[in-house]
Structures are given as C-alpha cells and as structure tokens.
Scaffold this motif. Structure first.
Motif, PDB file in Angstrom:
ATOM      1  N   ILE A  14       0.835  -1.204   0.000  1.00  0.00           N
ATOM      2  CA  ILE A  14       0.000   0.000   0.000  1.00  0.00           C
ATOM      3  C   ILE A  14       0.872   1.257   0.000  1.00  0.00           C
ATOM      4  N   TRP A  15       1.922   1.261   0.833  1.00  0.00           N
ATOM      5  CA  TRP A  15       2.813   2.421   0.889  1.00  0.00           C
ATOM      6  C   TRP A  15       3.559   2.615  -0.424  1.00  0.00           C
ATOM      7  N   PHE A  16       4.039   1.528  -1.024  1.00  0.00           N
ATOM      8  CA  PHE A  16       4.740   1.657  -2.306  1.00  0.00           C
ATOM      9  C   PHE A  16       3.800   2.180  -3.385  1.00  0.00           C
ATOM     10  N   GLU A  17       2.561   1.736  -3.380  1.00  0.00           N
ATOM     11  CA  GLU A  17       1.593   2.241  -4.355  1.00  0.00           C
ATOM     12  C   GLU A  17       1.332   3.729  -4.134  1.00  0.00           C
ATOM     13  N   LYS A  18       1.387   4.149  -2.863  1.00  0.00           N
ATOM     14  CA  LYS A  18       1.190   5.568  -2.560  1.00  0.00           C
ATOM     15  C   LYS A  18       2.354   6.400  -3.097  1.00  0.00           C
ATOM     16  N   TYR A  19       3.588   5.929  -2.885  1.00  0.00           N
ATOM     17  CA  TYR A  19       4.758   6.674  -3.324  1.00  0.00           C
ATOM     18  C   TYR A  19       4.976   6.592  -4.831  1.00  0.00           C
ATOM     19  N   PHE A  20       4.698   5.461  -5.430  1.00  0.00           N
ATOM     20  CA  PHE A  20       4.934   5.257  -6.859  1.00  0.00           C
ATOM     21  C   PHE A  20       3.605   5.018  -7.573  1.00  0.00           C
ATOM     22  N   GLN A  21       2.788   6.020  -7.633  1.00  0.00           N
ATOM     23  CA  GLN A  21       1.476   5.893  -8.250  1.00  0.00           C
ATOM     24  C   GLN A  21       1.635   5.713  -9.757  1.00  0.00           C
ATOM     25  N   ASN A  22       1.442   4.472 -10.189  1.00  0.00           N
ATOM     26  CA  ASN A  22       1.503   4.115 -11.609  1.00  0.00           C
ATOM     27  C   ASN A  22       2.781   4.578 -12.300  1.00  0.00           C
ATOM     28  N   GLU A  23       3.844   4.711 -11.563  1.00  0.00           N
ATOM     29  CA  GLU A  23       5.107   5.118 -12.162  1.00  0.00           C
ATOM     30  C   GLU A  23       5.943   3.889 -12.470  1.00  0.00           C
ATOM     31  N   ASN A  24       6.730   4.024 -13.481  1.00  0.00           N
ATOM     32  CA  ASN A  24       7.639   2.961 -13.855  1.00  0.00           C
ATOM     33  C   ASN A  24       8.900   3.110 -13.000  1.00  0.00           C
ATOM     34  N   ILE A  25       9.040   2.281 -11.989  1.00  0.00           N
ATOM     35  CA  ILE A  25      10.178   2.421 -11.077  1.00  0.00           C
ATOM     36  C   ILE A  25      11.482   1.946 -11.708  1.00  0.00           C
ATOM     37  N   ASP A  26      11.408   1.316 -12.888  1.00  0.00           N
ATOM     38  CA  ASP A  26      12.640   0.921 -13.578  1.00  0.00           C
ATOM     39  C   ASP A  26      13.459   2.134 -14.002  1.00  0.00           C
ATOM     40  N   LYS A  27      12.801   3.285 -14.148  1.00  0.00           N
ATOM     41  CA  LYS A  27      13.543   4.480 -14.542  1.00  0.00           C
ATOM     42  C   LYS A  27      14.445   4.990 -13.412  1.00  0.00           C
ATOM     43  N   PHE A  28      14.277   4.433 -12.201  1.00  0.00           N
ATOM     44  CA  PHE A  28      15.137   4.807 -11.078  1.00  0.00           C
ATOM     45  C   PHE A  28      16.232   3.775 -10.797  1.00  0.00           C
ATOM     46  N   SER A  29      16.356   2.788 -11.652  1.00  0.00           N
ATOM     47  CA  SER A  29      17.367   1.745 -11.430  1.00  0.00           C
ATOM     48  C   SER A  29      18.783   2.310 -11.460  1.00  0.00           C
ATOM     49  N   TRP A  30      18.987   3.399 -12.171  1.00  0.00           N
ATOM     50  CA  TRP A  30      20.315   4.016 -12.231  1.00  0.00           C
ATOM     51  C   TRP A  30      20.749   4.537 -10.867  1.00  0.00           C
ATOM     52  N   ILE A  31      19.790   4.847  -9.987  1.00  0.00           N
ATOM     53  CA  ILE A  31      20.124   5.311  -8.643  1.00  0.00           C
ATOM     54  C   ILE A  31      20.539   4.128  -7.774  1.00  0.00           C
ATOM     55  N   GLN A  32      19.807   3.029  -7.900  1.00  0.00           N
ATOM     56  CA  GLN A  32      20.092   1.840  -7.091  1.00  0.00           C
ATOM     57  C   GLN A  32      21.391   1.171  -7.491  1.00  0.00           C
ATOM     58  N   ASP A  33      21.706   1.179  -8.788  1.00  0.00           N
ATOM     59  CA  ASP A  33      22.946   0.565  -9.262  1.00  0.00           C
ATOM     60  C   ASP A  33      23.422   1.287 -10.518  1.00  0.00           C
ATOM     61  N   PRO A  34      24.167   2.372 -10.349  1.00  0.00           N
ATOM     62  CA  PRO A  34      24.607   3.149 -11.507  1.00  0.00           C
ATOM     63  C   PRO A  34      25.635   2.426 -12.387  1.00  0.00           C
ATOM     64  N   PHE A  35      26.156   1.332 -11.902  1.00  0.00           N
ATOM     65  CA  PHE A  35      27.203   0.622 -12.643  1.00  0.00           C
ATOM     66  C   PHE A  35      26.652  -0.440 -13.584  1.00  0.00           C
ATOM     67  N   ASN A  36      25.416  -0.829 -13.426  1.00  0.00           N
ATOM     68  CA  ASN A  36      24.817  -1.862 -14.265  1.00  0.00           C
ATOM     69  C   ASN A  36      23.489  -1.415 -14.875  1.00  0.00           C
ATOM     70  N   SER A  37      23.279  -0.114 -14.957  1.00  0.00           N
ATOM     71  CA  SER A  37      22.015   0.406 -15.475  1.00  0.00           C
ATOM     72  C   SER A  37      22.265   1.301 -16.687  1.00  0.00           C
ATOM     73  N   THR A  38      21.243   1.420 -17.478  1.00  0.00           N
ATOM     74  CA  THR A  38      21.304   2.350 -18.607  1.00  0.00           C
ATOM     75  C   THR A  38      20.585   3.627 -18.213  1.00  0.00           C
ATOM     76  N   ALA A  39      20.909   4.686 -18.896  1.00  0.00           N
ATOM     77  CA  ALA A  39      20.301   5.979 -18.606  1.00  0.00           C
ATOM     78  C   ALA A  39      18.838   5.981 -19.034  1.00  0.00           C
ATOM     79  N   PRO A  40      17.957   6.540 -18.207  1.00  0.00           N
ATOM     80  CA  PRO A  40      16.542   6.649 -18.579  1.00  0.00           C
ATOM     81  C   PRO A  40      16.358   7.581 -19.782  1.00  0.00           C
ATOM     82  N   SER A  41      15.231   7.485 -20.418  1.00  0.00           N
ATOM     83  CA  SER A  41      14.971   8.275 -21.616  1.00  0.00           C
ATOM     84  C   SER A  41      14.861   9.778 -21.331  1.00  0.00           C
ATOM     85  N   ASP A  42      14.555  10.152 -20.097  1.00  0.00           N
ATOM     86  CA  ASP A  42      14.425  11.577 -19.776  1.00  0.00           C
ATOM     87  C   ASP A  42      15.752  12.245 -19.415  1.00  0.00           C
ATOM     88  N   PHE A  43      16.873  11.524 -19.515  1.00  0.00           N
ATOM     89  CA  PHE A  43      18.186  12.092 -19.252  1.00  0.00           C
ATOM     90  C   PHE A  43      18.613  12.981 -20.419  1.00  0.00           C
TER      91      PHE A  43
END
Length: 148
Positions: A14-43
C-alpha cells in the motif's frame, strides 16, 4: 507469525503504491545501481555521458559497494553534480516523510506521558535527534556545589 508478516507486507504494498502511483520504477534503477544500469529516456545527453563515465570508474564502484546509497550520491556531488542532485531529489522524500512520521510519533508519546505539558519543544528536539548525548562529558563539565 505468518499472519503478522502477511499484514506487514500488505501494508508495504500500500505504501509503495502511494509513493509510486503508476510510475515505472525501472527508470530509477540508475540510482540503485549506476554501474549496471542504462540511462533513462528523460536524461539529457550531459547526464547520460556522466552516468557512462561514472559507471566506468572502478574506484567509485568499490566506494558504492561499501557505502549507504544516499551517502554515496552525496559523496560524489563534486565529481558528478548533475547526477548527484537528480538522485538526491528522488531519494529525499523518503527521508523527509520518515522524519515527519517520527516527529508525530514522538509528540503522541510525549503528550500521553506528560498530559499537562503544553509546550513539548525541548522534549521533541531530544526525541527526534539522532545525536547521542555524552553524559560523562556533561557531568565532568559541571562543577559540584560545595556544602554550605
């Protein structure tokens, strides 16, 4: 015990749904692991280049594995200011909402413990502070009153 875990996990969903309302959390993977992620399209191209440069830095990779996520992004502010600022803007809401919730809990505890107290400012400061008092130093700084 199983029902407690199920209830807790349900609340987390419930809390995660509140914080990430229908958002694609994959676009934040660069924060969790900048060494194995690609840049999001909004960069921007500058941010994408910075992320590529950061991901190739082995010393930062070692630093990343030995540090807390937020501390890592703060520590690279001078080297990669664009990425650091962008990551911190995403990470900050979690820490600020945590502090607000901790503050409300502290007020609830203090008000129930000291019902007659109207001003709880000093108690609140102590309750939400992460500083650990140095009682031995405080006691050694105080001068004992001699007997009369």
């Amino acid at each position: 015990m199983k029902s407690i875990f199920v209830d807790h996990l349900s609340q987390l969903v419930i809390w995660f749904e509140k914080y990430f309302q229908n958002e694609n959390i994959d676009k934040f993977s660069w924060i969790q692991d900048p060494f194995n992620s690609t840049a999001p399209s909004d960069f921007t191209s500058t941010e994408e280049e910075s992320l590529i440069e950061l991901s190739c830095d082995n010393s930062l990779k070692t630093k990343f594995s030995s540090m807390d996520l937020t501390k890592f992004w703060i520590s690279i502010k001078d080297e990669y200011p664009l990425l650091s600022d962008k990551a911190q803007r995403i990470l900050i809401p979690f820490s600020t909402s945590y502090l607000c919730e901790a503050g409300f809990l502290a007020v609830a505890v203090i008000k129930s413990k000291y019902r007659t107290k109207i001003n709880v400012e000093k108690e609140m400061r102590v309750a939400v502070s992460c500083l650990i008092p140095r009682f031995k130093k405080m006691c050694s700084d105080m001068q004992a009153h001699p007997s009369h």
